[in-house]
Each structure stands twice: as structure tokens, then as C-alpha cells.
Design a protein around this motif. Structure first.
Motif, PDB file in Angstrom:
ATOM      1  N   ALA A 183      -0.456   8.106  -0.475  1.00  0.00           N
ATOM      2  CA  ALA A 183      -1.399   8.769   0.321  1.00  0.00           C
ATOM      3  C   ALA A 183      -1.021  10.118   0.849  1.00  0.00           C
ATOM      4  O   ALA A 183      -1.811  11.089   1.209  1.00  0.00           O
ATOM      5  CB  ALA A 183      -1.841   8.149   1.576  1.00  0.00           C
ATOM      6  N   SER A 184       0.288  10.217   0.941  1.00  0.00           N
ATOM      7  CA  SER A 184       0.707  11.661   1.273  1.00  0.00           C
ATOM      8  C   SER A 184       2.353  11.898   0.531  1.00  0.00           C
ATOM      9  O   SER A 184       2.890  10.766  -0.015  1.00  0.00           O
ATOM     10  CB  SER A 184       0.985  11.568   2.836  1.00  0.00           C
ATOM     11  N   ALA A 185       2.903  13.032   0.981  1.00  0.00           N
ATOM     12  CA  ALA A 185       4.046  13.243   0.345  1.00  0.00           C
ATOM     13  C   ALA A 185       4.915  14.053   1.402  1.00  0.00           C
ATOM     14  O   ALA A 185       4.151  14.826   2.027  1.00  0.00           O
ATOM     15  CB  ALA A 185       3.936  14.229  -0.935  1.00  0.00           C
ATOM     16  N   GLU A 203       0.947  -1.241   0.053  1.00  0.00           N
ATOM     17  CA  GLU A 203      -0.015   0.095  -0.084  1.00  0.00           C
ATOM     18  C   GLU A 203       0.936   1.160   0.080  1.00  0.00           C
ATOM     19  O   GLU A 203       1.753   1.264   0.935  1.00  0.00           O
ATOM     20  CB  GLU A 203      -0.894   0.000   1.254  1.00  0.00           C
ATOM     21  N   LEU A 204       0.730   2.092  -1.198  1.00  0.00           N
ATOM     22  CA  LEU A 204       1.649   3.173  -0.944  1.00  0.00           C
ATOM     23  C   LEU A 204       1.282   4.270  -0.161  1.00  0.00           C
ATOM     24  O   LEU A 204       0.367   5.043  -0.402  1.00  0.00           O
ATOM     25  CB  LEU A 204       1.731   3.819  -2.630  1.00  0.00           C
ATOM     26  N   VAL A 205       1.939   4.445   0.862  1.00  0.00           N
ATOM     27  CA  VAL A 205       1.549   5.427   2.117  1.00  0.00           C
ATOM     28  C   VAL A 205       2.249   6.867   1.752  1.00  0.00           C
ATOM     29  O   VAL A 205       1.422   7.648   1.803  1.00  0.00           O
ATOM     30  CB  VAL A 205       2.106   4.633   3.454  1.00  0.00           C
ATOM     31  N   THR A 206       3.570   7.061   1.476  1.00  0.00           N
ATOM     32  CA  THR A 206       4.057   8.184   1.449  1.00  0.00           C
ATOM     33  C   THR A 206       5.354   8.212   0.439  1.00  0.00           C
ATOM     34  O   THR A 206       5.800   7.035   0.313  1.00  0.00           O
ATOM     35  CB  THR A 206       4.296   8.565   2.694  1.00  0.00           C
ATOM     36  N   VAL A 207       5.707   9.168  -0.096  1.00  0.00           N
ATOM     37  CA  VAL A 207       6.804   9.298  -1.020  1.00  0.00           C
ATOM     38  C   VAL A 207       7.526  10.472  -0.343  1.00  0.00           C
ATOM     39  O   VAL A 207       6.940  11.656   0.181  1.00  0.00           O
ATOM     40  CB  VAL A 207       6.383   9.587  -2.663  1.00  0.00           C
ATOM     41  N   ALA A 208       8.922  10.457  -0.212  1.00  0.00           N
ATOM     42  CA  ALA A 208       9.637  11.641   0.313  1.00  0.00           C
ATOM     43  C   ALA A 208      10.649  12.078  -0.889  1.00  0.00           C
ATOM     44  O   ALA A 208      11.228  10.999  -1.053  1.00  0.00           O
ATOM     45  CB  ALA A 208      10.510  11.068   1.608  1.00  0.00           C
ATOM     46  N   GLU A 209      10.950  13.180  -1.169  1.00  0.00           N
ATOM     47  CA  GLU A 209      11.803  13.618  -2.078  1.00  0.00           C
ATOM     48  C   GLU A 209      12.043  15.224  -1.844  1.00  0.00           C
ATOM     49  O   GLU A 209      10.995  16.016  -1.715  1.00  0.00           O
ATOM     50  CB  GLU A 209      11.330  13.489  -3.471  1.00  0.00           C
TER      51      GLU A 209
END
Length: 384
Positions: free
Chosen positions: A60-62, A38-44
């Protein structure tokens, strides 16, 4: 009953995108796996890039701060696809927080970095996976089994090559890849890390080596903004600090000999990766650009013994999860789907499948030995 595993992706350049797409494709190819990402969050940290990724792929969030991922209770597994110099800090933090890690090679800048991540994972019992994707090719796994079975006799020598032109343009931007402090050992980490892993995967441990390195493009233009991939630079010139090329002679614990050669500035070469393994009764050849093929020579002829082209098919590695019959092509992204599947399966079953951070330590030890040998001009023992 299918459970979900909250995952995050830290670093959203090309490889972050590849990991994200791989997670999404796992249920298509492995519907029997009782665990789905489940794709919860991405950090960049590049402004706007994480938000764009969330909108496109459904996170769901970034966030711009990977440390928020460490503290996020929704996240149970993390893909670490940030630049090399961040691998150790992020990998250790995620493992110590009890999050399973899928991390890209070379896992830091040195063997010490890789060991730190491996120790953190071992200390908390989390599962790990490392991006040594070429060993996942069904033809490579078939070659390994053929070698182990003795069909080509006792292995005498191997040649592993990794030639690319991604840095061949003299105006290629002076990104972090070309800086010692952030990119580490240049083509050693980028390409030779794969070669060291393939050599060990096929033939076992490397005992000693001697290496030579070179920088062929000594200066590059600095980028004037955020970069993605291998872009051209337009700013002032700065020095290239790490290696464009490495050539290495290998001695294996088995007594076999080898050559590992890697170059990132090879004009005319696009992902020319592969190996040739020779034994006392035959040989096996693999070229990544013809990923589903093996050249195999075996028998009792010795002299003038022919080489046959074999197309791997269902029953070879994970081929059957992607194609119904031999000679139907798989691609690079498919190898990353295999990697994602084995990572999720490792988490689901509590047993490691595929390359782990321990394999990354072995590769990093070889890379460190290459660097020491290139500096001293001598043979160097490869310590475990």
C-alpha cells in the motif's frame, strides 16, 4: 472467518523479495490458516527500490526510512531482511513497538545482538521467526525423527557442510558482507549459522568446539553504486575483513562428535549444503541439491550394510501442502513459504512454531565460540 495481519518488509534485496512472495503464497498452500498477510509497506533506503517493490507486489505504501514502519499503526508484523549490522537496531525497535518479527539469520553480528532482539521479543510477548530455512525441508524433519527414534542407534558423529561459490570470483564487489563492522563474521554468519542450527536441530546442544578460519581472497574492488546480490566491483581495491572459510570440530552434550565446514569461495560448488549423521546401527544422509531425498542405512548388518534412497512424500513435514506424491520436487522458495506459514500460525495461535529468535541466540553463541577458538587456537566451551 479469515483475519488479516498488516505486514511490512524492511530491506528489499533478494531476501526481501523472497519474504514478500512467501506471504502471497501462504493462502495457496494453507487455505485453512485463519490469518492472511496484508502487504502494508516496504522500506528500502536505495532510491526508487521501495517504490518499485510497492508497484510490483502491491504494498500500500513505500518508504526509505524503516523508522516510519515502527510508528505505523497499520503494521502488526515485520519481515527484517536488511543487512546484518541493522538486525539488532531494527529488531529491537519493532519488538518494543509490539510488532511480531520474522528476521533473517544471523540476527545481528554477535550473540549479544541476538540476545537483545530475543529479550525485546520476550519483553513484549511478540512472536518471532528466524530464517533457518533448511530445517524446514521435509527430508530434514524426517531425518530428525529417524535419529530421535533410535533407528540408526546412538549417534556417534555428524558432518555438516555448506560450500558455495557466491564469493569465489576475485572481482566480486566489496559489499557490506566483507566488512567486519557491517557484515560481522563473514561465512560464519552467512553459512555456518545454518550449519550450527542444523547440527543442534538434529543432535541437540553443542558443548564445546575448536575452529580454524581463513580469508582466501584478501582484497576486492569497491562497488561504484547500489548493489543487489553478488555483483562485480569496478572501484578501488579494499581489504576483506571477515572469513571466507571455517572448519570446526564439535563435541555435543550427548557425547557425539561432529565436523562443521563452510566456505563461500568454493569454485565448482553451488549450494552444496548437507549432512551425514552416523550412528551405532546406521546412518542418514541429506543433500540440499536433492532436497526431497534421504540416504538411509539401517538394520543389523553393520558391515557392508547398504544405503537406500528414500523419497519423502505427504506426511513428511509440510510436503503435502506443496506436492501430492513422493519424488515431486520442492524448491528453496517453498521452504520460505513454510517459514511464513509457521510465523503467521504462531501469531494466530499465540504459540511458537518453527525456528525463533531463541534458536538464533543458540546459533550465535556457537559462532562467537568459533571466532574465539580460531583466535586462540584452543577448544572453547559453548555457553548457553
Amino acid at each position: 472467518m479469515v483475519d488479516t495481519l498488516g505486514v511490512a518488509v524492511v530491506g528489499f534485496g533478494w531476501m526481501g523479495r523472497v519474504h514478500t512472495q512467501a506471504y502471497a503464497r501462504v493462502p495457496h498452500h494453507y487455505p485453512e490458516l485463519p490469518l492472511r498477510a496484508e502487504l502494508v509497506t516496504v522500506a528500502e533506503d536505495v532510491p526508487g527500490r521501495a517504490e518499485e517493490a510497492a508497484a510490483q507486489f502491491g504494498f500500500a505504501s513505500a518508504t526509505r526510512d524503516w523508522r516510519e514502519v515502527v510508528a505505523d499503526p497499520r503494521v502488526h508484523a515485520v519481515s527484517i531482511t536488511a543487512p546484518n549490522f541493522l538486525h539488532r537496531e531494527i529488531g529491537v525497535a519493532m519488538a518494543e513497538a509490539g510488532k511480531h518479527i520474522w528476521i533473517e539469520k544471523p540476527v545481528g553480528l554477535t550473540a549479544e545482538d541476538a540476545r537483545a532482539v530475543a529479550d525485546a521479543a520476550a519483553g513484549t510477548g511478540v512472536r518471532s521467526a528466524v530464517g533457518f530455512n533448511y530445517r524446514n525441508a521435509p527430508a530434514v524433519e524426517t531425518a530428525r525423527a529417524l535419529i530421535a527414534s533410535g533407528e540408526i542407534g546412538t549417534v556417534t558423529h555428524v558432518r555438516v557442510r555448506l560450500f558455495s561459490d557466491y564469493a569465489a570470483h576475485p572481482q566480486g564487489a566489496l559489499t557490506w558482507r566483507y566488512e567486519r563492522e557491517r557484515g560481522g563474521s563473514g561465512v560464519l554468519g552467512d553459512l555456518a549459522s545454518h550449519g550450527a542450527d542444523l547440527a543442534r536441530f538434529l543432535l541437540g546442544d553443542i558443548a564445546s568446539l575448536t575452529a580454524d578460519t581463513a580469508i582466501f581472497v584478501p582484497e576486492r574492488a569497491r562497488p561504484t553504486g547500489a548493489t543487489a546480490g553478488h555483483t562485480l566491483g569496478t572501484g578501488e581495491l579494499g581489504p576483506v575483513e571477515n572469513e571466507d572459510y571455517v572448519n570446526c570440530l564439535l563435541r555435543f552434550a550427548s557425547g557425539a562428535r561432529g565436523v562443521l565446514e563452510a566456505c563461500r569461495v568454493s569454485v565448482g560448488e553451488q549450494n552444496n549444503y548437507g549432512f551425514e549423521v552416523h550412528g551405532t546401527k546406521g546412518a542418514v544422509f541429506w543433500d540440499f541439491r536433492r532436497m526431497g531425498e534421504l540416504g538411509i542405512s539401517r538394520g543389523t548388518g553393520y558391515q557392508d550394510q547398504p544405503v537406500s534412497t528414500v523419497y519423502v512424500g505427504p506426511g513428511a513435514g509440510e510436503f503435502g501442502a506443496f506436492q501430492p506424491g513422493a519424488a515431486n520436487a520442492m524448491g528453496y522458495d517453498d521452504l520460505k513459504v513454510v517459514e511464513a506459514y509457521r510465523f503467521l500460525r504462531s501469531v494466530a495461535e499465540g504459540t511458537s512454531y518453527g525456528a525463533t529468535v531463541e534458536d538464533a541466540v543458540h546459533s550465535a553463541v556457537v559462532l562467537d565460540a568459533m571466532s574465539r577458538s580460531a583466535e586462540s587456537g584452543s577448544w572453547v566451551e559453548v555457553s548457553a
